[in-house]
Scaffold this motif. Structure first.
Motif, PDB file in Angstrom:
ATOM      1  N   ASP A 100      24.988  24.228  64.532  1.00  0.00           N
ATOM      2  CA  ASP A 100      24.871  24.556  65.875  1.00  0.00           C
ATOM      3  C   ASP A 100      24.433  25.995  66.016  1.00  0.00           C
ATOM      4  OD1 ASP A 100      27.267  25.862  65.873  1.00  0.00           O
ATOM      5  OD2 ASP A 100      28.258  24.634  67.593  1.00  0.00           O
ATOM      6  N   GLY A 101      23.939  26.630  64.671  1.00  0.00           N
ATOM      7  CA  GLY A 101      23.553  28.039  64.844  1.00  0.00           C
ATOM      8  C   GLY A 101      24.236  29.211  64.035  1.00  0.00           C
ATOM      9  N   ILE A 102      24.008  30.302  64.268  1.00  0.00           N
ATOM     10  CA  ILE A 102      24.603  31.154  63.624  1.00  0.00           C
ATOM     11  C   ILE A 102      25.875  31.780  64.505  1.00  0.00           C
ATOM     12  CG2 ILE A 102      24.526  33.486  62.556  1.00  0.00           C
ATOM     13  CD1 ILE A 102      22.860  31.550  61.110  1.00  0.00           C
ATOM     14  N   ARG A 103      26.997  31.867  63.871  1.00  0.00           N
ATOM     15  CA  ARG A 103      28.258  31.944  64.556  1.00  0.00           C
ATOM     16  C   ARG A 103      28.546  33.726  64.114  1.00  0.00           C
ATOM     17  NH1 ARG A 103      32.172  27.044  64.744  1.00  0.00           N
ATOM     18  NH2 ARG A 103      30.479  25.727  65.567  1.00  0.00           N
ATOM     19  N   LEU A 104      29.038  34.314  65.208  1.00  0.00           N
ATOM     20  CA  LEU A 104      29.632  35.471  64.793  1.00  0.00           C
ATOM     21  C   LEU A 104      31.239  35.560  65.164  1.00  0.00           C
ATOM     22  CD1 LEU A 104      26.580  37.186  66.226  1.00  0.00           C
ATOM     23  CD2 LEU A 104      27.312  38.154  64.102  1.00  0.00           C
ATOM     24  N   ARG A 105      32.078  36.173  64.306  1.00  0.00           N
ATOM     25  CA  ARG A 105      33.531  36.075  64.743  1.00  0.00           C
ATOM     26  C   ARG A 105      33.773  37.635  64.739  1.00  0.00           C
ATOM     27  NH1 ARG A 105      36.270  32.390  62.091  1.00  0.00           N
ATOM     28  NH2 ARG A 105      37.229  31.418  63.652  1.00  0.00           N
ATOM     29  N   ILE A 106      34.458  37.889  65.931  1.00  0.00           N
ATOM     30  CA  ILE A 106      34.977  39.238  66.281  1.00  0.00           C
ATOM     31  C   ILE A 106      36.377  39.008  66.028  1.00  0.00           C
ATOM     32  CG2 ILE A 106      35.002  41.185  67.749  1.00  0.00           C
ATOM     33  CD1 ILE A 106      32.774  39.794  69.191  1.00  0.00           C
ATOM     34  N   THR A 107      37.206  40.008  65.304  1.00  0.00           N
ATOM     35  CA  THR A 107      38.497  40.013  65.196  1.00  0.00           C
ATOM     36  C   THR A 107      38.929  41.399  65.371  1.00  0.00           C
ATOM     37  OG1 THR A 107      38.405  38.098  63.616  1.00  0.00           O
ATOM     38  CG2 THR A 107      40.542  39.375  63.621  1.00  0.00           C
ATOM     39  N   ALA A 108      39.881  41.617  66.293  1.00  0.00           N
ATOM     40  CA  ALA A 108      40.485  42.634  66.482  1.00  0.00           C
ATOM     41  C   ALA A 108      41.933  42.655  66.203  1.00  0.00           C
ATOM     42  CB  ALA A 108      40.382  43.507  68.109  1.00  0.00           C
ATOM     43  N   ARG A 109      42.427  43.977  65.950  1.00  0.00           N
ATOM     44  CA  ARG A 109      43.763  43.964  65.642  1.00  0.00           C
ATOM     45  C   ARG A 109      44.762  45.360  66.335  1.00  0.00           C
ATOM     46  NH1 ARG A 109      47.459  43.585  61.326  1.00  0.00           N
ATOM     47  NH2 ARG A 109      46.209  42.082  60.512  1.00  0.00           N
ATOM     48  N   ALA A 110      45.711  45.045  67.126  1.00  0.00           N
ATOM     49  CA  ALA A 110      46.122  46.422  67.925  1.00  0.00           C
ATOM     50  C   ALA A 110      47.690  46.232  68.026  1.00  0.00           C
ATOM     51  CB  ALA A 110      45.476  46.471  69.488  1.00  0.00           C
ATOM     52  N   ASP A 111      48.292  47.177  68.619  1.00  0.00           N
ATOM     53  CA  ASP A 111      49.646  47.101  68.967  1.00  0.00           C
ATOM     54  C   ASP A 111      50.013  46.261  70.299  1.00  0.00           C
ATOM     55  OD1 ASP A 111      48.884  49.181  70.385  1.00  0.00           O
ATOM     56  OD2 ASP A 111      50.119  50.626  68.952  1.00  0.00           O
ATOM     57  N   SER A 112      49.072  46.090  70.903  1.00  0.00           N
ATOM     58  CA  SER A 112      49.261  45.313  72.077  1.00  0.00           C
ATOM     59  C   SER A 112      48.211  44.424  72.268  1.00  0.00           C
ATOM     60  CB  SER A 112      49.522  46.175  73.397  1.00  0.00           C
ATOM     61  OG  SER A 112      47.937  46.612  73.999  1.00  0.00           O
ATOM     62  N   LEU A 113      48.497  43.248  73.051  1.00  0.00           N
ATOM     63  CA  LEU A 113      47.531  41.927  73.281  1.00  0.00           C
ATOM     64  C   LEU A 113      46.222  42.586  73.980  1.00  0.00           C
ATOM     65  CD1 LEU A 113      47.054  39.269  72.523  1.00  0.00           C
ATOM     66  CD2 LEU A 113      48.155  38.431  74.443  1.00  0.00           C
ATOM     67  N   LYS A 114      46.790  43.365  75.017  1.00  0.00           N
ATOM     68  CA  LYS A 114      45.774  44.245  75.694  1.00  0.00           C
ATOM     69  C   LYS A 114      44.974  44.695  74.963  1.00  0.00           C
ATOM     70  CE  LYS A 114      45.381  46.584  80.246  1.00  0.00           C
ATOM     71  NZ  LYS A 114      45.328  47.882  79.755  1.00  0.00           N
ATOM     72  N   ARG A 115      45.237  45.620  74.250  1.00  0.00           N
ATOM     73  CA  ARG A 115      44.268  46.732  73.515  1.00  0.00           C
ATOM     74  C   ARG A 115      43.335  45.910  72.695  1.00  0.00           C
ATOM     75  NH1 ARG A 115      40.745  49.780  73.437  1.00  0.00           N
ATOM     76  NH2 ARG A 115      40.430  51.189  71.604  1.00  0.00           N
ATOM     77  N   ALA A 116      43.931  44.532  71.835  1.00  0.00           N
ATOM     78  CA  ALA A 116      43.274  43.730  71.208  1.00  0.00           C
ATOM     79  C   ALA A 116      42.007  43.170  71.988  1.00  0.00           C
ATOM     80  CB  ALA A 116      43.937  42.811  70.528  1.00  0.00           C
ATOM     81  N   GLU A 117      42.195  42.814  73.247  1.00  0.00           N
ATOM     82  CA  GLU A 117      41.226  41.958  74.082  1.00  0.00           C
ATOM     83  C   GLU A 117      40.245  43.155  74.427  1.00  0.00           C
ATOM     84  OE1 GLU A 117      43.896  38.641  76.355  1.00  0.00           O
ATOM     85  OE2 GLU A 117      43.723  40.610  77.056  1.00  0.00           O
ATOM     86  N   GLU A 118      40.710  44.162  74.603  1.00  0.00           N
ATOM     87  CA  GLU A 118      39.437  45.337  75.075  1.00  0.00           C
ATOM     88  C   GLU A 118      38.637  45.622  73.920  1.00  0.00           C
ATOM     89  OE1 GLU A 118      42.430  47.966  77.953  1.00  0.00           O
ATOM     90  OE2 GLU A 118      41.933  48.843  76.053  1.00  0.00           O
ATOM     91  N   LEU A 119      39.228  45.683  72.579  1.00  0.00           N
ATOM     92  CA  LEU A 119      38.440  45.752  71.502  1.00  0.00           C
ATOM     93  C   LEU A 119      37.478  44.520  71.257  1.00  0.00           C
ATOM     94  CD1 LEU A 119      41.119  47.115  68.859  1.00  0.00           C
ATOM     95  CD2 LEU A 119      39.021  48.432  69.668  1.00  0.00           C
ATOM     96  N   VAL A 120      37.984  43.525  71.540  1.00  0.00           N
ATOM     97  CA  VAL A 120      37.035  42.386  71.316  1.00  0.00           C
ATOM     98  C   VAL A 120      35.968  42.315  72.261  1.00  0.00           C
ATOM     99  CG1 VAL A 120      36.826  39.877  71.386  1.00  0.00           C
ATOM    100  CG2 VAL A 120      38.603  40.791  70.238  1.00  0.00           C
ATOM    101  N   ALA A 121      36.211  42.629  73.606  1.00  0.00           N
ATOM    102  CA  ALA A 121      35.318  42.601  74.565  1.00  0.00           C
ATOM    103  C   ALA A 121      34.148  43.763  74.451  1.00  0.00           C
ATOM    104  CB  ALA A 121      36.181  42.735  75.903  1.00  0.00           C
TER     105      ALA A 121
END
Ligand code: ATP
Ligand code: MG
Length: 397
Positions: free
Chosen positions: A214-235
């Motif tokens: 179904d096409g080319i996929r891009l996977r973004i993965t972030a690591r941080a010491d809080s879930l919120k920070r990891a979400e921000e990096l991904v977003a």
């Protein structure tokens, strides 16, 4: 940062008699916990070699997880190997012995003496309760390292993991990891690669790219010491990528093309019918798999080689594709007709330049020649996905 390693034991694993599902289960669990897994290995039920592998793990990892070798037989040596490595003596724990005895009493069998070793502990170990079998696991803490000793049978191992291991490991986690998959259509892998080059070098968040039907996929993965920070990096990275790839992006994570297209149809309350030839019903099948669409998706025609003449269809061409789209719309009294046409297929592969997708409705029509060629089954899926991608945009207009 915590470095983890898995060791599975069992000669039957090395003989290829059973597949090592314990490693993949634990690896998946560790990833979910944000714990870095650096090594996995498998060793037979041999004291020397098992000791060697465990010693190496002890020297290079902080968290070692073993599975297997906790049974009552002489071939089950994991406790012995761990005790020897740590230079600690195994002794029978009265509480564990009592539990084991009760288990055998409930089963109305005499407990063989061999089983007693399942009631042993060493000073650095705490028992992990086994609710699915007889062998308790061990949670060993020593010199800043942890060894988690789990039974081999997958059901026992997984139950113990969920009941006695997961929560404790969560407290050891060093980071929160978040991923998001961005799904695109209509670009070659090499082109996507060029566009996102600067982001491919970033260490956090990372970006990985892979091709899918179904096409080319891009996977973004972030690591941080809080879930919120990891979400921000991904977003943040998602915004960068959306800016670059714009309308080539059709979905994220669990989205499928048929559901994304269905959603547009539902928003606009448009009815749809399809007609297809060489894809043999795949397009209709994809759309009919979306339950919410059952009022709007009216049906599909599947016209195979020999029947073309009966429908007055010539060779595959842009005109034939439009004719098919109109036919579908009229036969099913739908607002939009979507059609796929292709050449007469004689072998397992599709000749090039003869595939057409047409959409028709509201006085508009459009034809696309995707130019697919290659393995028939793959090209059929690719064409269906392409048609769904076009449908989504057509409905939006
Ligand atoms: P038991 O008390 O049943 O002997 P055990 O803890 O001693 O358990 P093993 O003897 O090593 O574990 O393995 C028992 C069975 O569990 C194997 O025959 C196999 O069916 C399954 N098993 C062991 N290790 C794995 C693994 N890594 N992946 C999948 N299945 C496994
Ligand atoms: Mg065993």
């Amino acid at each position: 940062m915590l470095k983890a390693e898995i060791i599975t034991s069992g000669t039957e694993l090395l003989l290829g008699e059973i597949a090592d599902t314990n490693t993949s289960y634990i690896a998946g669990q560790l990833a979910g916990l944000g714990i870095n897994l650096y090594y996995t290995s498998t060793v037979g039920d041999n004291f020397e070699r098992y000791s060697g592998v465990l010693k190496q793990a002890w020297e290079r990892s902080d968290l070692i997880i073993t599975t297997g070798g906790l049974g009552p037989t002489q071939g089950d040596i994991t406790r012995e190997v761990v005790s020897a490595l740590l230079g600690e003596k195994m002794t029978i724990d009265p509480g564990l012995k009592e539990e084991l005895t009760q288990f055998f009493t409930r089963m109305h069998i005499d407990m063989p003496d061999n089983n007693l070793k399942q009631a042993t502990l060493i000073p650095s170990a705490q028992a992990l309760h086994n609710t699915a079998g007889t062998a308790p696991g061990w949670w060993v803490e020593k010199e800043g390292r942890t060894i988690i000793v789990l039974p081999g049978p997958p059901r026992e191992m997984q139950t113990m993991w969920q009941n006695a291991v997961r929560e404790r490991l969560e407290k050891k986690r060093s980071a929160y990891i978040m991923s998001r998959v961005i799904k695109t259509w209509g670009m070659a892998e090499a082109n996507v690669d060029l566009l996102v080059t600067p982001f491919l070098k970033s260490a956090n968040p990372t970006l990985a790219m892979y091709a899918n039907p179904d096409g080319i996929r891009l996977r973004i993965t972030a690591r941080a010491d809080s879930l919120k920070r990891a979400e921000e990096l991904v977003a943040g990275r998602e915004r960068d990528i959306r800016e670059l790839l714009k309308d080539k992006i059709w979905g994220i994570d669990d989205d499928t093309l048929e559901r994304v297209a269905a959603k547009r149809l539902l928003q606009k309350k448009k009815t749809l019918a399809v007609a297809e030839t060489f894809t043999g019903g795949l397009l209709a099948r994809s759309l009919s798999s979306v339950m919410e669409l059952k009022e709007l998706f009216r049906g599909g025609l599947v016209i195979m080689g020999g029947a073309r003449a009966g429908w007055e269809l010539g060779e595959s061409s842009p005109e034939t594709a439009i004719k098919l789209a109109r036919l579908a719309r009229e036969k099913f009294r739908a607002e939009i007709g979507l059609a796929i046409d292709g050449p007469e297929v004689t072998g397992q592969s599709l000749p090039g330049g003869k595939v057409f997708i047409a959409i028709e409705g509201d006085g508009n029509d459009e034809v696309f020649p995707p130019g697919y060629l290659g393995r028939l089954d793959q090209m059929a899926w690719r064409t269906v996905n392409h048609a769904l991608f076009l449908l989504k945009d057509f409905v939006d207009r």
